[in-house]
Write an enzyme that holds these catalytic residues in place. Sequence first.
Site, mmCIF file in Angstrom:
data_model
loop_
_atom_site.group_PDB
_atom_site.id
_atom_site.type_symbol
_atom_site.label_atom_id
_atom_site.label_comp_id
_atom_site.label_asym_id
_atom_site.label_seq_id
_atom_site.Cartn_x
_atom_site.Cartn_y
_atom_site.Cartn_z
ATOM 1 N N LYS B 106 38.681 38.117 33.656
ATOM 2 C CA LYS B 106 39.824 37.242 33.912
ATOM 3 C C LYS B 106 40.559 36.879 32.622
ATOM 4 O O LYS B 106 41.768 36.662 32.639
ATOM 5 C CB LYS B 106 39.374 35.975 34.638
ATOM 6 C CG LYS B 106 38.790 36.225 36.028
ATOM 7 C CD LYS B 106 39.839 36.553 37.066
ATOM 8 C CE LYS B 106 39.228 36.780 38.448
ATOM 9 N NZ LYS B 106 40.212 37.232 39.443
ATOM 10 N N GLU B 128 44.976 28.738 40.134
ATOM 11 C CA GLU B 128 44.050 28.614 41.248
ATOM 12 C C GLU B 128 42.750 29.270 40.803
ATOM 13 O O GLU B 128 42.747 30.122 39.926
ATOM 14 C CB GLU B 128 44.599 29.355 42.461
ATOM 15 C CG GLU B 128 44.326 30.877 42.491
ATOM 16 C CD GLU B 128 45.037 31.669 41.401
ATOM 17 O OE1 GLU B 128 45.995 31.135 40.797
ATOM 18 O OE2 GLU B 128 44.630 32.824 41.136
ATOM 19 N N SER B 395 32.446 43.352 36.269
ATOM 20 C CA SER B 395 33.587 42.474 35.984
ATOM 21 C C SER B 395 33.189 41.130 35.391
ATOM 22 O O SER B 395 33.996 40.479 34.729
ATOM 23 C CB SER B 395 34.402 42.253 37.259
ATOM 24 O OG SER B 395 33.576 41.733 38.288
HETATM 25 C C1 LIG Z 1 33.453 38.272 37.880
HETATM 26 C C2 LIG Z 1 34.512 38.420 38.896
HETATM 27 N N1 LIG Z 1 34.761 39.634 39.419
HETATM 28 C C3 LIG Z 1 35.706 39.809 40.361
HETATM 29 C C4 LIG Z 1 36.452 38.770 40.836
HETATM 30 C C5 LIG Z 1 37.446 39.049 41.922
HETATM 31 O O1 LIG Z 1 38.764 39.051 41.494
HETATM 32 P P1 LIG Z 1 39.572 40.394 41.344
HETATM 33 O O2 LIG Z 1 39.422 41.150 42.609
HETATM 34 O O3 LIG Z 1 40.976 39.945 41.119
HETATM 35 O O4 LIG Z 1 39.039 41.135 40.195
HETATM 36 C C6 LIG Z 1 36.250 37.488 40.316
HETATM 37 C C7 LIG Z 1 37.070 36.340 40.800
HETATM 38 O O5 LIG Z 1 36.835 35.218 40.551
HETATM 39 C C8 LIG Z 1 35.259 37.316 39.318
HETATM 40 O O6 LIG Z 1 35.019 36.097 38.788
#
Ligand SMILES: Cc1ncc(COP(=O)(O)O)c(C=O)c1O
Lengths: 261, 449
Positions: B106, B128, B395
């Site tokens: 993020k 948000e 992620s």
């Molecule tokens: C670690 C992590 N991965 C994925 C997501 C999902 O978001 P996005 O699909 O935009 O990557 C989040 C959302 O809070 C997150 O904290």
Amino acid sequence: MSHLAERIAKAKAEGRAALIAYLPVGYPDVAGSIAAMIAAVDGGADIVEIGVPYSDPGMDGPVIQQAVDVAVRAGVGMRDVLRAVEAVAAAGAVPVVMSYWNPIERYGVERFATDLAAAGGAGAITPDLIPDEAADWMAAAEQAGLDRVFLVAPSSTAARLGSTTAACRGFVYAASTMGVTGTRATVSDAAQKLVARTRAAAPELAVCVGLGVSNGAQAAEVASFADGVIVGSAYVRELLEGRGADGVRALSEDLAKGVRS
Amino acid sequence: MKTTSPPQPGERLLPARPGWPDATGHFGIFGGRFVPEALIAALDELTEAYEAMRVDPVFLTEFDRLQRDYTGRPSPVTEVERFAAHAGGARILLKREDLNHTGSHKINNVLGQALLTKRSGKTRVIAETGAGQHGVATATAAALMGLSCTVYMGEEDTRRQALNVARMRLLGAEVIPVTTGSRTLKDAINEAFRDWVTNVETTNYVFGTVAGPHPFPAMVRDFQRVIGDEAREQVLAREGRLPDAVLACVGGGSNAIGIFTAFVPDEGVRLIGLEAGGDGVETGRHAATITGGSPGVLHGARSYLLQDDNGQTIESHSISAGLDYPGVGPEHSYLHDIGRAEYRAVTDAEAMEAFALLCRTEGIIPAIESAHALAGAMVVGKELGPEALLLVNLSGRGDKDVETASRWFGLGDREDVDPGPGLDTDQQPTEGAVTQGDAVAGPDSGETA
Ligand SMILES: Cc1ncc(COP(=O)(O)O)c(C=O)c1O
């Protein structure tokens, strides 16, 4: 011929602004909401803005959110809305549907236009649909002979005032403050400026002002510079606070005096 | 093959974008702007500011410097052999966004948007957040750049992600629990839009994913594409070949778009998005928007969403707060419809099995969001077999999820819990050996840990 423009012109011929009452279908329930709409008409509303319940009403403040949430949870849908349209038309006011875009898209744009016209509806106000995205709706509305009301805001550029008013039929909704629906202590001077700018862009189109009008005195103030006065949260609050159709009728009477003073 | 000369400032934002969206933000029939007129001027202003800064060397140099010195980019790629033994023997490389400052991808997007806010003279940001990772990242960037910060978070999520609420407050942000609707991410977005329309003169809305009205989907993609740009070079450098498949979890879709974008032109590379299947798509209690939804309009754009016959948004369900969202970014809807990417659902149980497995086999505690991508890799690895090379976007890290995971596995204070044979990874697993129920303890039925 636009039913909305016609009714607003009639008010103008009487030397006053039109009173437009917003109430959502389904609060406290479908029958109760229709009774409230009829009470609003009895009290003096010229036009009823019939709200389609939506789960994500991004432009609405807490009062309308609270009422609409109840209707959404009860599963209120377009069929109920069309019933309300028929009832308001029978009561002698002009019904116009106010809906966020997704419920209309889900129902089917052409089907919505056809069914709304058959129910006696004048058209629709679409708060989250800008003319840039409205090709399907414009075509369907044209086909069914319906009005389409888009919004302008204090932040609209001159170019957008031009293109948005050009897409409107019936009236243009001037959202008078930067913010969401809800009652406010004072009418912002942004409203008058916006109306003047909008008139300059479209001298022939009626301009109605919404967002924040809650009593006769404010209605009188807005009526001094706009063609119509739109009141929503104040009506809904009558229902939320348990004063029912009587409260709605009394509010309408107060507002109706306001638009005539 | 790409050259290996060091990237020039801005090379990350400038590489040819895919041929979408168009000038008004449409990805085929998806995207666009479905917002009140009052926001159009702000969105136009944001689009203009962004398009100017995207090619401004001063902005780009500063952005690159922050990514390197503050976030810690480039993030490494790690091969996970012991984990891969449970994935049909396919080789698995993780792109380690969990090692970024603040613990997830993020921050990539937030630094770009906060810098844009600062340079456009606004003094306040709002955001948000679902899992809290985007809120933490925004609070972090606001602290760094001296901006005031308000974060909207569903009340339900403030409970699920209490650690991140505390982090945001420590960083000086105001966290407002949202009590309307389903009290989760979708309602936090509604509230943030309401704030923005009221305070647009001073405030920028730092949107956390590739959804929302134009320009957010394109802008957030551009800020996140660094993940895939780096990973593509890293994989080529170490393997001399491209991966067979790239996998990422999909909430709104920003980490997935981030890692997909560089590979979109590589036709032989499968792009696989893993959505949150909750209790199972067939139960109706899920957040698998593309797998189980239909096209419509939500939060300012046309895309797939979970909706009922009246066009009301259906509340989503997922163990992962960050994936618990009934919408998805419009570019994913487009990639799905043109067949360039595929989307599958992973249930809570499958994700938690993969979560436990990565902890025990590799010493990496993943975010539960990311565990959905890992679970996808376990399936795809078995489908493609031992010759396959998979690239998985990790992620985020799982610190924020420790309590949820402890409750799921019934760990808590109890010492008598046997985590089960599937976690004894010194035994070489046989095909199908790891299944929910024997791999890990199931959800704790009774007590709250
Ligand atoms: C670690 C992590 N991965 C994925 C997501 C999902 O978001 P996005 O699909 O935009 O990557 C989040 C959302 O809070 C997150 O904290």
